[in-house]
Design an enzyme around this catalytic site. Structure first.
Site, PDB file in Angstrom:
ATOM      1  N   HIS A 134       1.076  -1.098   0.107  1.00  0.00           N
ATOM      2  CA  HIS A 134       0.232  -0.071  -0.121  1.00  0.00           C
ATOM      3  C   HIS A 134       0.920   1.205  -0.044  1.00  0.00           C
ATOM      4  O   HIS A 134       0.592   2.279  -0.819  1.00  0.00           O
ATOM      5  CB  HIS A 134      -0.711   0.015   1.074  1.00  0.00           C
ATOM      6  CG  HIS A 134      -1.713   1.345   1.564  1.00  0.00           C
ATOM      7  ND1 HIS A 134      -2.835   1.355   1.127  1.00  0.00           N
ATOM      8  CD2 HIS A 134      -1.403   2.283   2.041  1.00  0.00           C
ATOM      9  CE1 HIS A 134      -3.263   2.671   1.461  1.00  0.00           C
ATOM     10  NE2 HIS A 134      -2.255   3.393   2.089  1.00  0.00           N
ATOM     11  N   GLU A 135       1.840   1.246   0.820  1.00  0.00           N
ATOM     12  CA  GLU A 135       2.737   2.318   0.858  1.00  0.00           C
ATOM     13  C   GLU A 135       3.394   2.622  -0.354  1.00  0.00           C
ATOM     14  O   GLU A 135       3.734   3.695  -0.827  1.00  0.00           O
ATOM     15  CB  GLU A 135       3.747   2.504   2.164  1.00  0.00           C
ATOM     16  CG  GLU A 135       2.813   2.311   3.308  1.00  0.00           C
ATOM     17  CD  GLU A 135       1.989   3.596   3.753  1.00  0.00           C
ATOM     18  OE1 GLU A 135       2.316   4.598   3.087  1.00  0.00           O
ATOM     19  OE2 GLU A 135       1.013   3.415   4.307  1.00  0.00           O
ATOM     20  N   HIS A 138       1.567   4.378  -3.178  1.00  0.00           N
ATOM     21  CA  HIS A 138       1.223   5.712  -2.757  1.00  0.00           C
ATOM     22  C   HIS A 138       2.861   6.416  -3.467  1.00  0.00           C
ATOM     23  O   HIS A 138       2.684   7.551  -4.206  1.00  0.00           O
ATOM     24  CB  HIS A 138       1.419   6.172  -1.315  1.00  0.00           C
ATOM     25  CG  HIS A 138       0.057   6.265  -0.579  1.00  0.00           C
ATOM     26  ND1 HIS A 138      -0.884   6.954  -1.317  1.00  0.00           N
ATOM     27  CD2 HIS A 138      -0.346   5.680   0.383  1.00  0.00           C
ATOM     28  CE1 HIS A 138      -2.032   6.893  -0.341  1.00  0.00           C
ATOM     29  NE2 HIS A 138      -1.820   6.286   0.347  1.00  0.00           N
ATOM     30  N   GLU A 206      -6.199   7.084  -1.039  1.00  0.00           N
ATOM     31  CA  GLU A 206      -6.296   6.055  -0.176  1.00  0.00           C
ATOM     32  C   GLU A 206      -6.937   4.704  -0.882  1.00  0.00           C
ATOM     33  O   GLU A 206      -6.278   3.570  -0.878  1.00  0.00           O
ATOM     34  CB  GLU A 206      -7.034   6.222   1.271  1.00  0.00           C
ATOM     35  CG  GLU A 206      -6.104   7.303   2.077  1.00  0.00           C
ATOM     36  CD  GLU A 206      -4.687   6.667   2.559  1.00  0.00           C
ATOM     37  OE1 GLU A 206      -4.574   5.478   2.703  1.00  0.00           O
ATOM     38  OE2 GLU A 206      -3.733   7.580   2.402  1.00  0.00           O
TER      39      GLU A 206
END
Length: 294
Positions: A134-135, A138, A206
């Site tokens: 997930h990070e 980003h 998100e």
């Protein structure tokens, strides 16, 4: 495609917020205020571009995490970065007991991923890998720099709005400023508009990072499980909403501050239940869960 969309959104967001900074500067100080606002906007953009990662990491008292100290964590990130065809980011750890994580940096070559000690305590290896995916999403979507610059520019608007309290509302200086209506707009609407713009973009991104991170790892169920654990823990042990923590709350995988009250109207994250439901639907439509760490 999403990366290019983010670039256009970034340009539009920064252009709009910079324009608001200039407008506020003119209303507060007339021509002189406009010049000062322009200088501040340019200087801030340059400073945030080069030092946004340092600011965020210091806010969480993070320190570098060496490969010798955490070989498995380095192995997870290196595998995901190699799979995405991207450079390996720097890894940091924060002493915060609340489980959380964030990524920062101006581009993939200057990116950093930070996890808290609390996160390493409650997640299993599969869930930790999902959070790292997930990070990294980003970073690859160019989300982090955009959010940081937007937050900083919103802070400039608030600062300039505060200055308006000390500016005269009438008299000889009135023709150089924005008048009573301009002062009211400065005090009430400009900061609110900046915050709403920032939060609207942050919430949509998100969802994108959840989807892209789950696609990178091939394991949306693991991310859904990790989010459940993180959300439960952040509700039990929210961080104090001081200036430093609040300024980077939108970078975290889960809102680190206490929910409820007026703050809920300005939440920087979508509802956790909706994020988890989207990931579970993604798993039902065929994303694999057969990854095994080696």
């Amino acid at each position: 495609m999403r990366r290019w969309t983010n670039w256009f959104r970034t340009a539009g967001l920064l252009g709009l917020l910079t324009a608001l900074v200039l407008l506020v500067g003119q209303w507060v100080g007339g021509g002189t205020g406009l010049v000062y606002a322009a200088v501040v906007a340019v200087a801030l953009n340059a400073a945030i571009y080069y030092f946004s990662d340092t600011i965020a990491l210091r806010s969480m008292r993070a320190r570098p995490l060496s490969r010798a100290e955490a070989p498995r964590l380095h192995g997870l990130v290196a595998h995901l970065a190699d799979q995405a065809g991207q450079p390996m980011p720097r890894l940091y750890i924060s002493p915060i007991r609340q489980p959380n994580a964030f990524a920062t940096g101006r581009n993939p070559r200057h990116a950093a991923v930070c996890v808290t000690e609390g996160l390493l305590d409650i997640l299993d290896l599969r869930e930790l890998r999902a959070v790292l995916g997930h990070e990294l999403a980003h970073v690859y979507n160019r989300d982090i720099l955009t959010s940081t610059v937007a937050a900083a520019l919103a802070g400039i608007l608030t600062m300039l709005a505060d200055l308006a309290w000390f500016m005269p509302l009438g008299g000889a200086d009135e023709e150089d400023g924005g008048g009573l209506l301009g002062r009211l707009f400065t005090l009430l609407f400009a900061p609110l508009a900046a915050v709403l713009i920032q939060l609207a973009i942050s919430r949509s991104r998100e969802y994108a990072a959840d989807a892209d991170g789950a696609a990178l790892t091939g394991d949306p169920r693991a991310l859904a499980g990790a989010l459940r654990k993180i959300h439960a823990a952040t509700q039990r042990m929210p961080l104090p909403a001081d200036g430093q923590r609040a300024s980077i709350a939108h970078l975290m995988i889960a809102n680190p501050l206490r929910d409820g009250g007026l703050a809920s109207l300005f939440a920087t994250h979508p509802p956790m239940a909706q994020r988890i439901a989207r990931l579970e639907r993604m798993a039902q439509h065929g994303a694999g869960t057969d990854w095994v760490y080696r």
